[in-house]
Design a protein around this motif. Structure first.
Motif, PDB file in Angstrom:
ATOM      1  N   LYS A   1       0.850  -1.202   0.000  1.00  0.00           N
ATOM      2  CA  LYS A   1       0.000   0.000   0.000  1.00  0.00           C
ATOM      3  C   LYS A   1       0.884   1.250   0.000  1.00  0.00           C
ATOM      4  O   LYS A   1       0.665   2.196  -0.755  1.00  0.00           O
ATOM      5  CB  LYS A   1      -0.933  -0.027   1.208  1.00  0.00           C
ATOM      6  CG  LYS A   1      -2.095   0.953   1.117  1.00  0.00           C
ATOM      7  CD  LYS A   1      -1.662   2.308   1.547  1.00  0.00           C
ATOM      8  CE  LYS A   1      -2.789   3.307   1.548  1.00  0.00           C
ATOM      9  NZ  LYS A   1      -2.279   4.640   1.793  1.00  0.00           N
ATOM     10  N   LYS A   2       1.917   1.257   0.834  1.00  0.00           N
ATOM     11  CA  LYS A   2       2.823   2.408   0.907  1.00  0.00           C
ATOM     12  C   LYS A   2       3.578   2.592  -0.416  1.00  0.00           C
ATOM     13  O   LYS A   2       3.754   3.719  -0.891  1.00  0.00           O
ATOM     14  CB  LYS A   2       3.815   2.226   2.058  1.00  0.00           C
ATOM     15  CG  LYS A   2       4.730   3.402   2.248  1.00  0.00           C
ATOM     16  CD  LYS A   2       5.606   3.247   3.462  1.00  0.00           C
ATOM     17  CE  LYS A   2       6.441   4.509   3.637  1.00  0.00           C
ATOM     18  NZ  LYS A   2       7.076   4.587   4.918  1.00  0.00           N
TER      19      LYS A   2
ATOM     20  N   THR B   1       1.149   4.181  -2.891  1.00  0.00           N
ATOM     21  CA  THR B   1       0.900   5.578  -2.516  1.00  0.00           C
ATOM     22  C   THR B   1       2.091   6.434  -2.945  1.00  0.00           C
ATOM     23  O   THR B   1       1.921   7.515  -3.515  1.00  0.00           O
ATOM     24  CB  THR B   1       0.651   5.690  -1.006  1.00  0.00           C
ATOM     25  OG1 THR B   1      -0.531   4.956  -0.677  1.00  0.00           O
ATOM     26  CG2 THR B   1       0.487   7.130  -0.569  1.00  0.00           C
TER      27      THR B   1
ATOM     28  N   LYS C   1      -7.961   4.135  -3.074  1.00  0.00           N
ATOM     29  CA  LYS C   1      -7.366   4.458  -1.770  1.00  0.00           C
ATOM     30  C   LYS C   1      -5.915   4.902  -1.931  1.00  0.00           C
ATOM     31  O   LYS C   1      -5.522   5.965  -1.448  1.00  0.00           O
ATOM     32  CB  LYS C   1      -7.467   3.237  -0.844  1.00  0.00           C
ATOM     33  CG  LYS C   1      -6.716   3.348   0.464  1.00  0.00           C
ATOM     34  CD  LYS C   1      -7.357   4.355   1.375  1.00  0.00           C
ATOM     35  CE  LYS C   1      -6.631   4.384   2.726  1.00  0.00           C
ATOM     36  NZ  LYS C   1      -6.765   5.692   3.356  1.00  0.00           N
ATOM     37  N   SER C   2      -5.118   4.105  -2.614  1.00  0.00           N
ATOM     38  CA  SER C   2      -3.707   4.458  -2.815  1.00  0.00           C
ATOM     39  C   SER C   2      -3.557   5.700  -3.673  1.00  0.00           C
ATOM     40  O   SER C   2      -2.658   6.511  -3.459  1.00  0.00           O
ATOM     41  CB  SER C   2      -2.955   3.300  -3.482  1.00  0.00           C
ATOM     42  OG  SER C   2      -2.930   2.186  -2.633  1.00  0.00           O
TER      43      SER C   2
ATOM     44  N   ASP D   1      -4.469   8.816  -1.492  1.00  0.00           N
ATOM     45  CA  ASP D   1      -3.402   9.041  -0.512  1.00  0.00           C
ATOM     46  C   ASP D   1      -2.159   9.613  -1.186  1.00  0.00           C
ATOM     47  O   ASP D   1      -1.491  10.493  -0.629  1.00  0.00           O
ATOM     48  CB  ASP D   1      -3.064   7.740   0.224  1.00  0.00           C
ATOM     49  CG  ASP D   1      -4.153   7.315   1.207  1.00  0.00           C
ATOM     50  OD1 ASP D   1      -5.073   8.117   1.473  1.00  0.00           O
ATOM     51  OD2 ASP D   1      -4.077   6.180   1.707  1.00  0.00           O
TER      52      ASP D   1
ATOM     53  N   VAL E   1      -2.681  13.311  -1.844  1.00  0.00           N
ATOM     54  CA  VAL E   1      -2.486  14.086  -0.615  1.00  0.00           C
ATOM     55  C   VAL E   1      -0.991  14.264  -0.358  1.00  0.00           C
ATOM     56  O   VAL E   1      -0.519  15.376  -0.096  1.00  0.00           O
ATOM     57  CB  VAL E   1      -3.181  13.411   0.598  1.00  0.00           C
ATOM     58  CG1 VAL E   1      -2.795  14.098   1.899  1.00  0.00           C
ATOM     59  CG2 VAL E   1      -4.699  13.428   0.424  1.00  0.00           C
ATOM     60  N   ASP E   2      -0.234  13.168  -0.445  1.00  0.00           N
ATOM     61  CA  ASP E   2       1.218  13.240  -0.209  1.00  0.00           C
ATOM     62  C   ASP E   2       1.913  14.190  -1.184  1.00  0.00           C
ATOM     63  O   ASP E   2       2.869  14.862  -0.817  1.00  0.00           O
ATOM     64  CB  ASP E   2       1.854  11.855  -0.321  1.00  0.00           C
ATOM     65  CG  ASP E   2       1.517  10.952   0.859  1.00  0.00           C
ATOM     66  OD1 ASP E   2       0.843  11.406   1.799  1.00  0.00           O
ATOM     67  OD2 ASP E   2       1.926   9.765   0.817  1.00  0.00           O
TER      68      ASP E   2
ATOM     69  N   ASN F   1      -6.561  16.969   1.562  1.00  0.00           N
ATOM     70  CA  ASN F   1      -7.003  15.843   2.379  1.00  0.00           C
ATOM     71  C   ASN F   1      -7.890  14.982   1.494  1.00  0.00           C
ATOM     72  O   ASN F   1      -8.415  15.459   0.484  1.00  0.00           O
ATOM     73  CB  ASN F   1      -7.772  16.345   3.603  1.00  0.00           C
ATOM     74  CG  ASN F   1      -7.805  15.340   4.730  1.00  0.00           C
ATOM     75  OD1 ASN F   1      -8.037  14.153   4.511  1.00  0.00           O
ATOM     76  ND2 ASN F   1      -7.564  15.812   5.947  1.00  0.00           N
ATOM     77  N   ASP F   2      -8.093  13.730   1.878  1.00  0.00           N
ATOM     78  CA  ASP F   2      -8.999  12.886   1.097  1.00  0.00           C
ATOM     79  C   ASP F   2     -10.234  12.510   1.912  1.00  0.00           C
ATOM     80  O   ASP F   2     -10.883  11.517   1.638  1.00  0.00           O
ATOM     81  CB  ASP F   2      -8.278  11.647   0.547  1.00  0.00           C
ATOM     82  CG  ASP F   2      -7.708  10.757   1.631  1.00  0.00           C
ATOM     83  OD1 ASP F   2      -7.652  11.176   2.804  1.00  0.00           O
ATOM     84  OD2 ASP F   2      -7.298   9.631   1.306  1.00  0.00           O
TER      85      ASP F   2
END
Length: 137
Positions: free
Chosen positions: A32-33, A36, A77-78, A81, A84-85, A91-92
């Motif tokens: 996931k990371k 993202t 989701k990813s 995120d 946002v990063d 924000n999400d």
């Protein structure tokens, strides 16, 4: 303004993430990371950001329609995120991401997604009207 982002890849679908999490939660978190970060890195060169509310439209391009729509759309989701990063959206959460959030699905030679974002919902109508294909008399 409409910001259009194209990704020639898809993060893992929900079932893939669940299967990975069942075998090793750390591996699932790492995947996931990774995704993202991929999205954030791909979008950091975009010289635009939304500081308030945003409307989003997903156009999923898929090699196969054998997947469930909710399984595919969970990959958002990813993507969110990563946005946002990268600082494209602040924000999400549901304060920023406005309803509706339409998802369109197309058959394609390779997997990918086109994400369209705007500070106004007006742009959503153009693809909605195309998608309902009313019968002609």
């Amino acid at each position: 303004m409409i910001l259009e982002l194209r990704f020639n890849m898809l993060p893992p679908a929900l079932n893939e993430q669940i299967d990975l999490a069942r075998s090793d939660w750390r591996a699932s978190a790492a995947v996931k990371k990774t995704w993202t970060n991929k999205v954030a890195n791909l979008t950091q060169k975009v010289d635009f950001s939304f500081n308030d509310k945003v409307w989003i439209e997903y156009h999923w391009h898929l090699k196969t329609f054998a997947r469930d729509s909710d399984n595919v759309s969970a990959a958002s989701k990813s993507i969110l995120d990563g946005l946002v990063d990268a600082g494209i959206i602040r924000n999400d959460n549901l304060i920023v991401i406005q309803s509706p959030v339409p998802h369109y699905y197309y058959r394609a030679k390779s997997d990918g997604v086109i994400l369209r974002l705007s500070s106004s919902p007006k742009f959503l109508l153009e693809n909605f009207y195309k998608s309902i294909q009313l019968p002609t008399k």
